[in-house]
Scaffold this active site. Structure first.
Site, short mmCIF file in Angstrom:
data_model
loop_
_atom_site.label_atom_id
_atom_site.label_comp_id
_atom_site.label_asym_id
_atom_site.label_seq_id
_atom_site.Cartn_x
_atom_site.Cartn_y
_atom_site.Cartn_z
N LYS A 23 0.84 -1.21 0.00
CA LYS A 23 0.00 0.00 0.00
C LYS A 23 0.87 1.25 0.00
CE LYS A 23 -1.92 1.81 4.01
NZ LYS A 23 -1.69 3.26 4.01
N ASN A 24 1.86 1.27 0.89
CA ASN A 24 2.64 2.51 1.05
C ASN A 24 3.64 2.75 -0.08
OD1 ASN A 24 1.19 2.97 3.32
ND2 ASN A 24 2.82 2.48 4.77
N CYS A 117 -6.94 13.26 12.86
CA CYS A 117 -5.68 13.32 13.60
C CYS A 117 -5.55 11.97 14.26
CB CYS A 117 -5.70 14.46 14.60
SG CYS A 117 -7.03 14.38 15.77
N ARG A 122 0.33 15.03 12.93
CA ARG A 122 0.71 14.75 11.54
C ARG A 122 0.74 16.02 10.65
NH1 ARG A 122 -1.65 9.05 9.54
NH2 ARG A 122 0.38 8.95 8.55
N ASP A 306 4.06 1.13 12.08
CA ASP A 306 2.88 0.43 11.55
C ASP A 306 2.75 -1.00 12.07
OD1 ASP A 306 2.12 2.65 10.20
OD2 ASP A 306 2.47 1.87 8.18
N ARG A 399 -8.85 -0.41 4.28
CA ARG A 399 -7.92 0.55 3.66
C ARG A 399 -6.58 -0.09 3.35
NH1 ARG A 399 -6.35 4.68 7.33
NH2 ARG A 399 -4.86 4.90 5.66
#
Ligand code: UD1
Length: 419
Positions: A23-24, A117, A122, A306, A399
């Site tokens: 994904k990233n 948030c 962030r 993560d 997601r």
């Protein structure tokens, strides 16, 4: 938000899972497809809601996007718009990565501060200050950001923190800039190296992707290209921990063990047997998991933030005590009260520090996913718990995890998604 997973825990997971594309890595590469004004073929794209949002943004901007299984064919020749609407930006934080390539190609981009948030503040100050240093003007009206320039100039950017998103945005802005851009103290994540690899195939001139110093020499144009997205190291790590807490045996295919060595070291130290092959990993856990004294998240190659929520569950299932420190985000602990509902013994010392005292077994409860990885951690906990757990808010998990229910059913879990 409405979907919920119903999981009957205590089953020993056994079998093989094929890991999807990262994904990233996929999200910044999808944003990068606006640069060449031509065809981009991306293989091994994960079919998750975040990549669907990125495709919605590309289509909104005027790109033609076709899909053949896991391959996306994106033609950015027909792009007409330079504004990304608020509702699309707010759906996904990484829509901010469209800034760099839009600015590079069109000299203008309008978008909005990304919403939520969920893990802390962030901010995007590192992205914006680098664009300014390259010659962009930035106007902020409420949550709207209007960024424009006559041209971008190469320069030296020394990041005060190795931000993944800022590193990606600066690389993308620098591809067509005049002269050389050098990013010092940049992020070294494998997803950055994959972005540089993708851009290099187009004719971009980039040295040092995956190291702490990247040099981009601006070029005038890019060519069409084809690229295969790297495997998702966080998805891989999540399945390894799921198997470990279930006392099972799992083989992951399509994985690069070099990208998760810090996690594999922890799993071995805690008692898992691990075999690494060129594109697969097998983990077997047949003993009692034993805690290590401490876990601290760090930029790559350290323990990924993560993986912190899933590691919390691993330590909650192990014998002994582990002290956690989250150094990347100031508020990434929304999974903890939910795990406490399941019987976990976790004491929070501060927003960033907590102590996990392992126990033999968690018990089923009704819990709520508050973010993507925290949600994955709750599923992990449910798989090892006695009785039935309901994990609400499946959309957070969708997601980032493609076919999670099918994958878990295949390796012996009892899980259903109820919409
Ligand atoms: C990316 C990943 C996310 C991962 C994170 C850290 C994607 C889509 N997301 O997020 O999954 O958890 O890296 O590995 O790839 N910061 C600033 N100013 C900035 C930018 C960041 O202070 O301008 C701070 C953040 O508040 C945070 C830290 O830097 O404390 C790390 O953020 P960053 O590396 O930028 O994370 P993301 O790119 O948002």
């Amino acid at each position: 938000m409405l979907g919920k997973y119903v999981i009957s825990g205590g089953k020993r997971l056994k079998g093989t899972v094929k890991i999807n594309g990262s994904k990233n890595a996929a999200l910044p590469i999808l944003a990068a497809t606006v640069l060449n004004g031509s065809v981009n073929v991306l293989e091994n794209c994960p079919q998750i809601s975040d990549t669907k949002t990125a495709v919605d943004i590309l289509r909104h901007l005027g790109c033609l996007v076709n899909k053949e299984n896991k391959t996306l064919i994106i033609n950015s020749a027909s792009m007409t718009k330079t504004e990304i609407p608020r509702e699309l930006v707010k759906k996904m934080r990484s829509s901010i990565i469209f800034m760099g390539p839009m600015l590079a190609r069109f000299k203008k981009v309008t978008l909005y501060y990304p919403g939520g948030c969920e893990l802390g503040k962030r901010p995007i100050d590192l992205h914006l200050s680098a664009f300014k240093k390259m010659g962009a003007q930035i106007e902020e009206i409420g949550d709207k950001i209007i960024c424009s320039c006559e041209k971008l100039n190469g320069c030296e950017v020394n990041l005060t923190f190795p931000s993944v998103g800022a590193t990606q945005n600066i690389i993308l802005a620098a591809v067509f800039a005049d002269g050389e851009t050098v990013i010092k103290n940049c992020a070294m994540e494998p997803e950055i190296a994959d972005l540089c690899d993708f851009l290099g195939k187009h004719g971009a001139v980039i040295e040092g992707g995956g190291t702490s110093r990247i040099k981009i020499t601006g070029v005038k144009k890019l060519t069409p290209s084809r690229h295969k997205i790297i495997p998702d190291r966080i998805e891989a790590g999540t399945y390894l921990i799921m198997a470990a807490v279930s006392g099972g045996k799992i083989t992951l295919e399509n994985v690069d063990f070099r990208h998760i060595s810090s996690l594999l070291d922890i799993l071995s130290e805690m008692g898992c047997e691990i075999q690494k092959n060129s594109h697969s990993i097998t983990l077997e856990m047949s003993k009692q998991l034993l805690n290590i004294p401490s876990i601290k998240t760090l930029p790559y190659p350290g323990i990924p933030t993560d993986m912190q929520p899933q590691l919390t569950v691993l330590c909650a299932a192990a014998k002994g005590v582990c002290e956690f420190e989250e150094t990347i985000f100031e508020n990434r602990t929304a999974h903890i009260p939910e795990l406490i509902k399941m019987g976990a013994d976790i004491k929070q010392k501060s927003d960033r520090e907590f102590i996990v005292r392992g126990r033999n077994s968690l018990k089923g409860a009704e819990v709520y996913a508050r973010d993507l990885r925290g949600g994955a951690a709750l599923i992990t906990a449910a798989l090892s718990a006695s009785g039935t757990t309901i994990v609400n808010n499946s959309s957070h998990i969708e997601r980032g995890y493609e076919n999670i229910v099918e994958n878990l059913l295949k390796i012996g879990a009892d899980i259903t998604l109820k919409i």
